[in-house]
Design an enzyme around this catalytic site. Structure first.
Site, mmCIF file in Angstrom:
data_model
loop_
_atom_site.group_PDB
_atom_site.id
_atom_site.type_symbol
_atom_site.label_atom_id
_atom_site.label_comp_id
_atom_site.label_asym_id
_atom_site.label_seq_id
_atom_site.Cartn_x
_atom_site.Cartn_y
_atom_site.Cartn_z
ATOM 1 C CG ASP A 233 28.870 -27.427 52.914
ATOM 2 O OD1 ASP A 233 28.828 -26.596 53.852
ATOM 3 O OD2 ASP A 233 29.305 -27.136 51.783
ATOM 4 C CD GLU A 234 32.124 -24.302 56.678
ATOM 5 O OE1 GLU A 234 33.135 -24.289 57.409
ATOM 6 O OE2 GLU A 234 31.464 -23.276 56.412
ATOM 7 C CE1 TYR B 58 29.025 -23.239 62.016
ATOM 8 C CE2 TYR B 58 30.276 -23.575 59.988
ATOM 9 C CZ TYR B 58 29.062 -23.511 60.650
ATOM 10 O OH TYR B 58 27.892 -23.717 59.961
#
Length: 327
Positions: free
Chosen positions: A129-130, A152
């Site tokens: 979800d990031e 990331y």
């Protein structure tokens, strides 16, 4: 009826172990791939290999370096570097695993492997979800623009876009799953819950980023594993699916619940002074204020999370308190 055959990359990781176990319990044949980094659960994986000697095998390889895949129905790609702090310090490994590794898998499936069942494997990419970035109000659905806030998340977003473009160019079927913050047993202590418990065991203060104000949702790893299988069995191909429970709270509340259970034995019996156990002086660069995603797409297929955070966190604190940390 023949058994379903899966390749699971990252099979020794936190989500990978839980997912591999669920596949084996349901009668799948599983070929695991893992390069066994510091986060690998080797003991858990070896246990699975002993329990399922005829249906599970694994190899120690890096997905960016392998040159073939066995016959299979689906490649579940869970291999990834995932620690945000590490990506901020040095993102080379993140590019290798999260981008170059995905590229290599796609190339093998499309160009180099002649042992793909019926020549129609599904590529199942496990994202995060990031990739959407943060959102103070409301939730992101699967059509939202990608606005990652840290290296990331940027590498995961790049991989998602590569998979989508590869499908259009080469006709490869895919599913991209974007699960939210996962918790459960056997998680490496760079993630919040095991980190807090390990520091309490060592009589060290918990380093709480940004005074604990960032908000996170919490989805149990077993609910996520169930979601992956449901998507494989029922979901439309060439789509993206968010996976998240409806439970969220800020990190300060999460940490205080853990401390209460650790010292007082119950989630709602508060200790006298949290300042004795929490260090508020740490800030994370690019800290996301709040993650939140809408999951109507997967819920339309009947998925609902079953685990209750406040019940599970009591079990987890007791589980990790007994852990003999090797690191």
């Amino acid at each position: 009826m023949s058994k379903q055959i899966a390749v699971v990359t990252g099979c020794a990781g936190f989500i990978g172990i839980t997912f591999t176990k669920l596949l084996l319990e349901r009668g799948w044949l599983v070929y695991g791939i893992d390069k066994f980094t510091y986060v690998a659960n080797f003991e858990e994986l070896r246990t699975l290999a002993n329990i399922y000697p005829n249906t599970f095998t694994y190899v120690t390889e890096d997905i960016k370096d392998i040159d073939r895949l066995p016959e299979c129905d689906v490649v579940f790609n869970l291999a990834a570097e995932s620690d945000v702090d590490n990506s901020i310090l040095n993102m080379d490994n993140f590019i290798d695993s999260n981008i170059s590794g995905v590229k290599n898998l796609l190339e093998i499936i499309t160009h180099r492997s002649v042992q793909i069942k019926n020549n129609k494997p599904l590529f199942f990419q496990v994202s995060t979800d990031e990739v959407y970035g943060d959102k103070e109000e409301g939730s992101f659905d699967e059509t939202a623009a990608l606005m990652p806030s840290n290296p990331y998340a940027a590498t995961k977003a790049a991989a998602d876009m590569l998979v989508e473009s590869w499908s259009r160019t080469h006709g490869l079927d895919y599913i991209i799953a974007r699960p939210s913050n996962n918790y459960g047993e056997n998680q490496y202590p760079e993630k919040l819950i095991p980190t807090v418990i390990r520091r309490l065991q060592r009589e060290q203060k918990v380093k709480l980023h940004n005074k604990g104000l960032p908000v996170r949702s919490w989805t149990h790893v077993e609910d996520t594993a169930e979601a992956f299988i449901l998507l494989y069995e029922k979901a439309c191909r060439n789509n993206i699916y968010n996976i998240q429970s409806d439970y969220e709270q800020n990190n300060f509340v999460t940490v205080t619940k853990i401390i209460n259970i650790y010292f007082m034995g119950a989630i709602n019996v508060e200790i006298p002074n949290y300042d004795e156990h929490i260090d508020y002086e740490y800030d994370r660069p690019g800290q996301d204020v709040r993650y939140s995603i809408s999951c109507e797409s997967i819920k339309n297929y009947g998925w609902t999370p079953k685990k209750n955070f406040d019940k599970e966190i009591v079990k987890l604190v007791n589980f990790y308190k007994k852990r003999k940390w090797k690191w």
